[in-house]
Motif scaffolding. Structure first.
Motif, short mmCIF file in Angstrom:
data_model
loop_
_atom_site.label_atom_id
_atom_site.label_comp_id
_atom_site.label_asym_id
_atom_site.label_seq_id
_atom_site.Cartn_x
_atom_site.Cartn_y
_atom_site.Cartn_z
N THR A 87 0.84 -1.20 0.00
CA THR A 87 0.00 0.00 0.00
C THR A 87 0.87 1.24 0.00
O THR A 87 1.78 1.38 0.81
CB THR A 87 -0.93 0.03 1.23
OG1 THR A 87 -0.14 -0.04 2.43
CG2 THR A 87 -1.89 -1.14 1.20
N THR A 142 0.39 5.06 0.55
CA THR A 142 -0.62 5.97 1.11
C THR A 142 -0.18 7.42 0.93
O THR A 142 0.94 7.79 1.34
CB THR A 142 -0.85 5.68 2.60
OG1 THR A 142 -1.22 4.30 2.76
CG2 THR A 142 -1.95 6.55 3.15
N TYR A 143 -1.04 8.22 0.32
CA TYR A 143 -0.77 9.64 0.13
C TYR A 143 -1.61 10.44 1.12
O TYR A 143 -2.83 10.24 1.22
CB TYR A 143 -1.11 10.07 -1.30
CG TYR A 143 -0.26 9.39 -2.35
CD1 TYR A 143 0.99 9.88 -2.68
CD2 TYR A 143 -0.73 8.27 -3.03
CE1 TYR A 143 1.77 9.27 -3.65
CE2 TYR A 143 0.04 7.64 -3.99
CZ TYR A 143 1.29 8.15 -4.30
OH TYR A 143 2.05 7.54 -5.25
N VAL A 180 -5.32 8.97 0.11
CA VAL A 180 -5.45 8.12 -1.08
C VAL A 180 -4.54 6.91 -0.89
O VAL A 180 -3.34 7.06 -0.64
CB VAL A 180 -5.05 8.88 -2.36
CG1 VAL A 180 -5.06 7.93 -3.56
CG2 VAL A 180 -5.99 10.05 -2.59
N ASN A 226 -3.03 3.56 -2.58
CA ASN A 226 -2.76 2.88 -3.85
C ASN A 226 -2.19 1.50 -3.56
O ASN A 226 -1.19 1.37 -2.86
CB ASN A 226 -1.76 3.70 -4.67
CG ASN A 226 -1.56 3.15 -6.07
OD1 ASN A 226 -2.46 2.55 -6.63
ND2 ASN A 226 -0.38 3.34 -6.63
N TYR A 281 5.34 1.72 -10.00
CA TYR A 281 4.35 2.78 -9.84
C TYR A 281 5.06 4.13 -9.86
O TYR A 281 6.29 4.21 -9.76
CB TYR A 281 3.55 2.60 -8.55
CG TYR A 281 4.33 2.74 -7.27
CD1 TYR A 281 4.38 3.96 -6.60
CD2 TYR A 281 5.00 1.66 -6.71
CE1 TYR A 281 5.09 4.10 -5.42
CE2 TYR A 281 5.72 1.79 -5.52
CZ TYR A 281 5.76 3.01 -4.89
OH TYR A 281 6.47 3.15 -3.72
N TYR A 319 0.78 9.27 -8.24
CA TYR A 319 -0.26 8.69 -9.10
C TYR A 319 -0.81 7.42 -8.47
O TYR A 319 -0.09 6.68 -7.80
CB TYR A 319 0.29 8.35 -10.49
CG TYR A 319 0.64 9.55 -11.32
CD1 TYR A 319 -0.24 10.06 -12.26
CD2 TYR A 319 1.86 10.20 -11.14
CE1 TYR A 319 0.08 11.18 -13.03
CE2 TYR A 319 2.19 11.33 -11.89
CZ TYR A 319 1.30 11.80 -12.84
OH TYR A 319 1.61 12.91 -13.58
N THR A 320 -2.09 7.16 -8.70
CA THR A 320 -2.66 5.88 -8.33
C THR A 320 -2.44 4.89 -9.47
O THR A 320 -2.09 5.27 -10.58
CB THR A 320 -4.17 6.00 -8.06
OG1 THR A 320 -4.83 6.44 -9.26
CG2 THR A 320 -4.43 6.99 -6.95
N TYR A 364 -0.59 1.57 -11.36
CA TYR A 364 0.80 1.21 -11.61
C TYR A 364 0.97 0.92 -13.08
O TYR A 364 -0.02 0.86 -13.85
CB TYR A 364 1.22 0.01 -10.74
CG TYR A 364 0.26 -1.17 -10.79
CD1 TYR A 364 0.39 -2.17 -11.75
CD2 TYR A 364 -0.77 -1.27 -9.86
CE1 TYR A 364 -0.48 -3.24 -11.79
CE2 TYR A 364 -1.65 -2.35 -9.90
CZ TYR A 364 -1.51 -3.32 -10.86
OH TYR A 364 -2.39 -4.38 -10.91
N VAL A 387 -2.83 12.04 -8.11
CA VAL A 387 -3.40 12.36 -6.80
C VAL A 387 -3.60 13.88 -6.75
O VAL A 387 -2.64 14.64 -6.92
CB VAL A 387 -2.48 11.89 -5.66
CG1 VAL A 387 -3.05 12.33 -4.31
CG2 VAL A 387 -2.31 10.38 -5.71
#
Length: 482
Positions: free
Chosen positions: A99, A101-102, A112, A114, A122, A126-127, A129, A137
């Protein structure tokens, strides 16, 4: 002796009595083991004598039994001492999903998360990959711009720019905090014959000499052969120049000499003297690789750029000004009509020494590597991307031997397509691109040479590999020698 390595080339941890790593040696004809950091040694048995079955050097075998226990291997020595070696103590589960995490970190927007499978690539900010849909994001903060991401809320951790170059291989969970600030537009232009560009720092190129920048950056002015840098339009003469932009700014690099109007595309430029130091990476072939690119005096310098089969550099690299291109001009422009050398008629598949940029600029016995030698470097070394090689700020790969402690550094120097320097980095080999084909009538495989392409190898933050590229583009060259 040599370390035992895992599949990733990392040293394997071992454990013995009381958690102390055992030390082994042969001395005065006997095998010895230490369990207290070499303070004392215990004799295991003779290391010499008559061969007797499964011995290392005759006498009683030092290892009595080897047992595979799944995640580790257990070695039982002659005195019944047990040494356990982990196969991969820190290796992640290859079926894991990590994971990313933003967090808005004072901005507007919910966290967010991902999810990225192990080993997939990735991009920071950005979400998704690589290979699936990716979305940026979008956090906001009134009066501020999202200028970077950091592993700590206060910005003291590892910093990542919100840019496609920040490609990461998913190997662990990560939490990234938005970093807020005010970015500005920096416009760079030239007066006279030269280029001006942002060299280092937090920036995003927009177009036509315009950059979105934040904080401290480094700008540089690069003069053409018949001109010299004089100053910046604000009177500063530093080059390169470190500057902190605090408002939208326009700067012009002023050069002396030349008219600044065309005529430079085809000109040949001098290749600077090249450092001729080399490194033994312990490769099976025994090949030595240079520590610097052709035209560079230190590992982090980009050096000069060359089209395949050309030994001088130039400002612009096009099909029209490529040395070995045949063609003619009509009302629509240049019409390409094949190659005058290294073609289907002469069947030359490897550069002659007089067309080898390494040989001509570094001298014999230097030359460019073949396709097979590039592949050897890829297969037999450990490659690690860095954004700051040895404190120089240079991006690229540290390529380290798997058999000794030596390494080389390959900067991501970009490449020239026409007159613009593109991102990523490409290095030329001396080989024409070939591929395997099959004759169904006579039932055999054979190679077909594509004389419009050559073998190159590329470096970017997410990967490194060999591929094929166009002959006329301007690429980096790294020399090799026996």
């Amino acid at each position: 002796g040599e370390w035992l390595l895992d599949d990733g080339g990392k040293k394997i941890a071992v454990s013995g009595k009381d958690g102390i790593t055992p030390q082994l040696k042969i001395e005065n004809g006997f095998r010895w083991v230490s369990y207290d950091g070499k303070a004392t040694w215990e004799k295991l048995g003779e290391a010499t004598g008559e061969n007797s079955g499964n011995n290392f050097a005759g006498g009683e075998c030092m290892i009595k039994e080897i047992t595979d226990e799944g995640s580790s291997v257990r070695f039982t020595l002659a005195d019944d001492t047990v040494i356990t070696i982990a196969k991969d103590p820190n290796g992640p589960d290859t079926n894991a999903v990590f994971t990313i995490t933003y967090k808005a970190n004072g901005g507007e927007g919910e966290d967010v998360v991902n999810e990225v499978p192990y080993g997939r690539i990735y991009y920071i900010g950005y979400t998704g990959y690589w290979g699936c849909e990716m979305d940026e994001v979008e956090f906001t903060k009134e009066g501020d711009d999202l200028v970077s991401w950091n592993t700590k809320p206060d910005g003291t951790g590892e910093t990542f720019l919100p840019d496609y170059e920040n490609a990461i291989v998913a190997l662990k969970d990560m939490t990234l905090y938005a970093q807020w600030g005010v970015s500005y537009i920096l416009t760079l232009s030239e007066e006279g014959r030269g280029d001006a560009y942002v060299y280092r720092g937090y920036y995003d190129y927009i177009e036509d000499g315009r950059y979105k920048v934040f904080g401290e950056i480094v700008i540089e002015a690069n003069s053409y052969e018949d001109s010299e840098f004089v100053r910046w339009s604000d009177g500063n003469t530093d080059n390169p120049r470190t500057i902190t932009i605090t408002s939208d700014t326009t700067l012009t690099a002023i050069f002396s000499g030349g008219s600044g109007e065309g005529g430079y595309e085809d000109e040949e430029l001098e290749v600077p003297a090249t450092c001729t130091d080399y490194v033994d990476l312990g490769l099976p072939s025994g090949l030595r690789w240079a520590t610097c690119n052709v035209g560079a005096s230190s590992p982090e310098e980009y050096g000069s750029y060359f089209a395949w089969g050309e030994v001088t550099t130039k400002r612009s690299f096009t099909e029209e000004n490529y040395k070995w291109a045949r063609g003619f001009q009509d009302e629509t422009g240049f019409i390409f009509d094949g190659y005058s050398k290294y073609n289907e008629e002469d069947e030359k598949n490897t550069l002659d020494s007089e067309d080898d940029a390494a040989t001509v600029n570094m001298g014999i016995p230097w030359r460019m590597p073949t396709e097979e030698e590039v592949q050897e470097l890829i297969d037999e070394c450990t490659w690690t991307w860095t954004y700051d090689y040895d404190g120089t700020g240079a991006n690229g790969y540290i390529v380290e031997s798997k058999t000794n402690s030596n390494h080389i550094f390959l900067p991501a120097a970009g490449y020239y397509n026409g007159g613009s320097q593109e991102r990523v980095g490409f290095y030329l080999s001396s080989s024409i691109y070939k591929y395997e084909d099959y004759d169904y009538d006579d039932d055999y495989f054979y190679y077909v040479y594509n004389y419009s392409s050559v073998r190159i190898f590329y470096v970017d933050p997410s990967s490194y590999d060999s591929t094929n590229g166009q002959r006329e583009l301007g690429n980096s060259v790294r020399g090799v020698r026996e």
